[in-house]
Every structure is written in C-alpha cells, then in structure tokens.
Scaffold this active site. Structure first.
Site, PDB file in Angstrom:
ATOM      1  N   ALA A  32       4.883   2.948   7.156  1.00 40.39           N
ATOM      2  CA  ALA A  32       3.954   4.060   7.379  1.00 40.39           C
ATOM      3  C   ALA A  32       4.139   4.784   8.720  1.00 40.39           C
ATOM      4  CB  ALA A  32       2.523   3.545   7.250  1.00 40.39           C
ATOM      5  N   CYS A  90       6.415  -8.049   3.693  1.00 36.48           N
ATOM      6  CA  CYS A  90       7.083  -6.759   3.864  1.00 36.48           C
ATOM      7  C   CYS A  90       7.634  -6.615   5.292  1.00 36.48           C
ATOM      8  CB  CYS A  90       6.137  -5.613   3.507  1.00 36.48           C
ATOM      9  SG  CYS A  90       6.993  -4.038   3.204  1.00 36.48           S
ATOM     10  N   SER A 147       6.615  -4.560   8.729  1.00 39.63           N
ATOM     11  CA  SER A 147       5.686  -3.663   9.411  1.00 39.63           C
ATOM     12  C   SER A 147       5.981  -3.661  10.903  1.00 39.63           C
ATOM     13  CB  SER A 147       4.243  -4.116   9.152  1.00 39.63           C
ATOM     14  OG  SER A 147       3.403  -3.719  10.216  1.00 39.63           O
ATOM     15  N   ALA A 200       4.023  -2.524  13.202  1.00 41.50           N
ATOM     16  CA  ALA A 200       2.814  -2.940  13.915  1.00 41.50           C
ATOM     17  C   ALA A 200       2.716  -4.469  13.960  1.00 41.50           C
ATOM     18  CB  ALA A 200       1.584  -2.337  13.246  1.00 41.50           C
ATOM     19  N   ASP A 225      -0.622   0.755   4.822  1.00 43.42           N
ATOM     20  CA  ASP A 225      -0.241   2.139   4.527  1.00 43.42           C
ATOM     21  C   ASP A 225      -1.469   3.022   4.544  1.00 43.42           C
ATOM     22  OD1 ASP A 225       2.185   0.630   3.430  1.00 43.42           O
ATOM     23  OD2 ASP A 225       2.753   2.742   3.454  1.00 43.42           O
ATOM     24  N   LYS A 260      -3.784   5.630  10.277  1.00 38.78           N
ATOM     25  CA  LYS A 260      -3.549   5.155   8.901  1.00 38.78           C
ATOM     26  C   LYS A 260      -4.865   5.050   8.118  1.00 38.78           C
ATOM     27  CE  LYS A 260       0.593   2.648  10.162  1.00 38.78           C
ATOM     28  NZ  LYS A 260       1.092   1.350  10.641  1.00 38.78           N
TER      29      LYS A 260
END
Ligand code: RUB
Length: 332
Positions: free
Chosen positions: A24, A135, A137, A139, A204, A240
């Site tokens: 994202a 996944c 990410s 962050a 996301d 987000k």
C-alpha cells in the site's frame, strides 16, 4: 479529454496494475510520483486544462488496483490542493507548482510516517518475542527492524503468502538484516500459533469501524491468534484509513486472475469447478488489539476519529470523485 502521458507515468500505471510496484505505501508513493511528473512536464496553458490533465492521470491511477486506500487518499490530497488553487483563481503555472508542492508534502509524509511507525511499534515488542507476520509490509518490517536495532532478541515466523509468495520478500529482507526467522506455508499458521506472542500485519485499508483489510489470509491468522491469546498488532499509516467507509461504503476487495492460483489448462477443462482469487480479506475489529499509526497507538475503535481529522473540509462529492468505488478504464 485525452492527454498523452509521459512514458515514466505509463510505466508507473502499468507497474502498479501488474504488481511490480506493490504494497500500500509503495503504491501511494508511485501514484504521487506520477502526478508530480505530469505537473512538471505539463504544456497546457489554462487553469482548467491543468486540472483536467491532472485529473486524467488521477483517474488512470485509480483504475490500477482497487483495495489499497493509500492510493485514492494520496491522489485526493494532491487533487484537492490543485482544485483549491484553480478555484482561488491561480494561473496555470501556479496550479502546477501547487500540485508539485503537494506531491512533495505527501511524499515527505509517507517517509516520516514510515520511520515513526517503526519507532512507536518497536517499543511494544518485548525482548524474546516471537512475531508472526503475513505477506510483505514495509510498515511491519520497520517495526521489526527497529526492535532488532534496539537490541531486542526477536524471532519472526513468516507465512509464504500464496498465491504470489510475498512472504519470500519478507524472508529475504529479514535475512539481509540478520533477524532470525522461519518460513512456513500459510496453512501452518494455526499449528505454530502457540509459539507466537504477537502477530503484526500491515493494512491496505482501515475502515471507520476499525476493521482491517489486508492480504488474503490475514483474518484467519487473526482468528487463530485470538484463540491462542496472542496479540494482533496492525501497522498502518493514517493515510490508509478509508474516508468512504464513514459514509457506509465497503472497501472494495480486489479479485485477481485465477491463473495465479492454478494453470488455466487445469481449470478450463473443469465442467463443474471454478477458481476464485480474492487478494485481500477483512479482519473485524474484535480480532485486532491495536493499530500502530505514526500519530501513536490507537484501539481499532478509534479509527473513526483518524478519518474525521483527515477529511477536514473536503466536500463529499470531491471525496467520491477520487474513490475506487466506480469502474474506470485503465487504457493509457
Ligand atoms: C500487500 C499487503 C500489505 C499491505 C501493507 O498486498 O497486503 O500487507 O499493502 O503494506 P499486495 P505496506 O502484495 O497485493 O500489494 O506496509 O508496505 O504499505
């Protein structure tokens, strides 16, 4: 009106839709760069045309992928600044300059938020923690890398994240940073949950009620964590959070090509079967312990206040103009 886009901008649009640019925050960053390139290279001379040209690329960007709310939020920010400049009677070149400045401001925001989330999240990691993530990410990796740099002894369990295996990117990054990790198949998440202290995932989109939209499978992992009393942290920048959900809209979940799941020659011969490939799912707020934002840690139920602050004076019609709720053509 149609505009000819600079080749770098076409590359960005294609890069996001083909997932060469993904995650994202990276998607938002790329979208902003595209708008900035268009403003910098713009040859049009009237204020209306400047806005139309920026709007043209904004709509193409929003056609790329529907779920990461960071993209419409970023696009909306720049477009609102350009719109206000036009409405205030600024000349074409001044509107372009304002758009370029707005892009710079948003890019700075992305960079600063990323560092801040790392610092704030790392304080919540204890020495000896086992963390599970799903996944890839940026962050989440910032939180983990910062905790590691602080000298905390941590171990990470990484799910491979079928069908596109973004977990391998996470594994490579942990390897590069010397952080101990174990890679598992997605369906081993519950089996290994008893070893986990904290699940940390990215987002996301965060809805007004605190529900978190992230890579498909996140909600099952959160459910397993809940059952096993492991904490669930979400690392998500405030850009987000989804303004549209304040008005009761649902975040649109991207459905991707079935061939990512299984080859076409297998499923095309099925008379009775089909394949579905949703890319994201929704974790209800009851399964999220806290959300780490760059403004601090909040309970998911406080998402509403973040969104309200974010919107300030933006008219509803303007918000919806840059929302991903309606279909657009991606052709460039
Ligand atoms: C990526 C994904 C990430 C979030 C947050 O999905 O679900 O967890 O986007 O990422 P995809 P970040 O690979 O389909 O884009 O923290 O980097 O913004």
């Amino acid at each position: 009106m149609e505009f000819k886009l600079p080749p770098e901008v076409v590359d960005i649009i294609n890069g996001i839709s083909s997932m060469q640019i993904r995650g994202a925050s990276k998607i938002a960053e790329a979208g902003i760069k595209a708008l900035s390139i268009v403003a910098e290279n713009s040859k049009v001379e009237s204020p209306e045309e400047v806005f139309e040209e920026l709007d043209y690329v904004a709509q193409k960007l929003l056609a790329t992928r529907p779920t990461a709310v960071s993209l419409p939020n970023a696009v909306r920010y720049v477009m609102f600044e350009a719109y206000k400049a036009k409405e205030n009677g600024l000349k074409a070149e001044e509107i372009k300059a304002r758009a370029i400045d707005a892009c710079r401001e948003f890019l700075r925001r992305i960079g600063e938020a990323s560092v801040k989330i790392g610092e704030i999240g790392a304080r919540r990691i204890n020495d000896g923690d086992t963390i599970m993530t799903h996944c890839h990410s940026t962050a989440v990796l910032n939180v983990i890398k910062t905790a590691h740099r602080m000298g905390k002894n941590i171990r990470v369990i990484v799910t491979e994240t079928r069908p596109l295996y973004q977990g391998l990117m996470t594994a490579e990054e942990l390897e590069k940073n010397g952080i101990p990790f174990t890679l598992i198949i997605d369906s081993a998440a519950r089996f290994l949950m008893k070893k986990v202290d904290k699940v940390i995932v990215g987002a996301d989109a965060v809805a007004a009620n605190g529900a978190v939209v992230n890579k498909i499978g996140t909600s099952i992992i959160a459910l397993a964590a809940y059952e096993s009393r492991a904490l669930v942290f979400v690392a998500a920048e405030t850009y987000k959070f989804s303004p549209e959900t304040l008005a009761g809209e649902l975040v649109k979940i991207e459905e991707r090509d079935p061939e990512e799941v299984t080859p076409a020659n297998v499923f095309r011969r099925w008379k009775y079967g089909s394949v579905r490939n949703p890319a994201f799912d929704v974790t209800p707020p009851e399964y999220v312990d806290l959300i780490v934002t760059e403004r601090g840690i909040i309970p998911p139920q406080a998402a509403f206040t973040i969104i309200r602050d974010e919107l300030k004076d933006m008219p509803y019609e303007f918000q919806m103009k840059y929302s991903t709720y309606w279909e657009r053509s991606l052709e460039v």
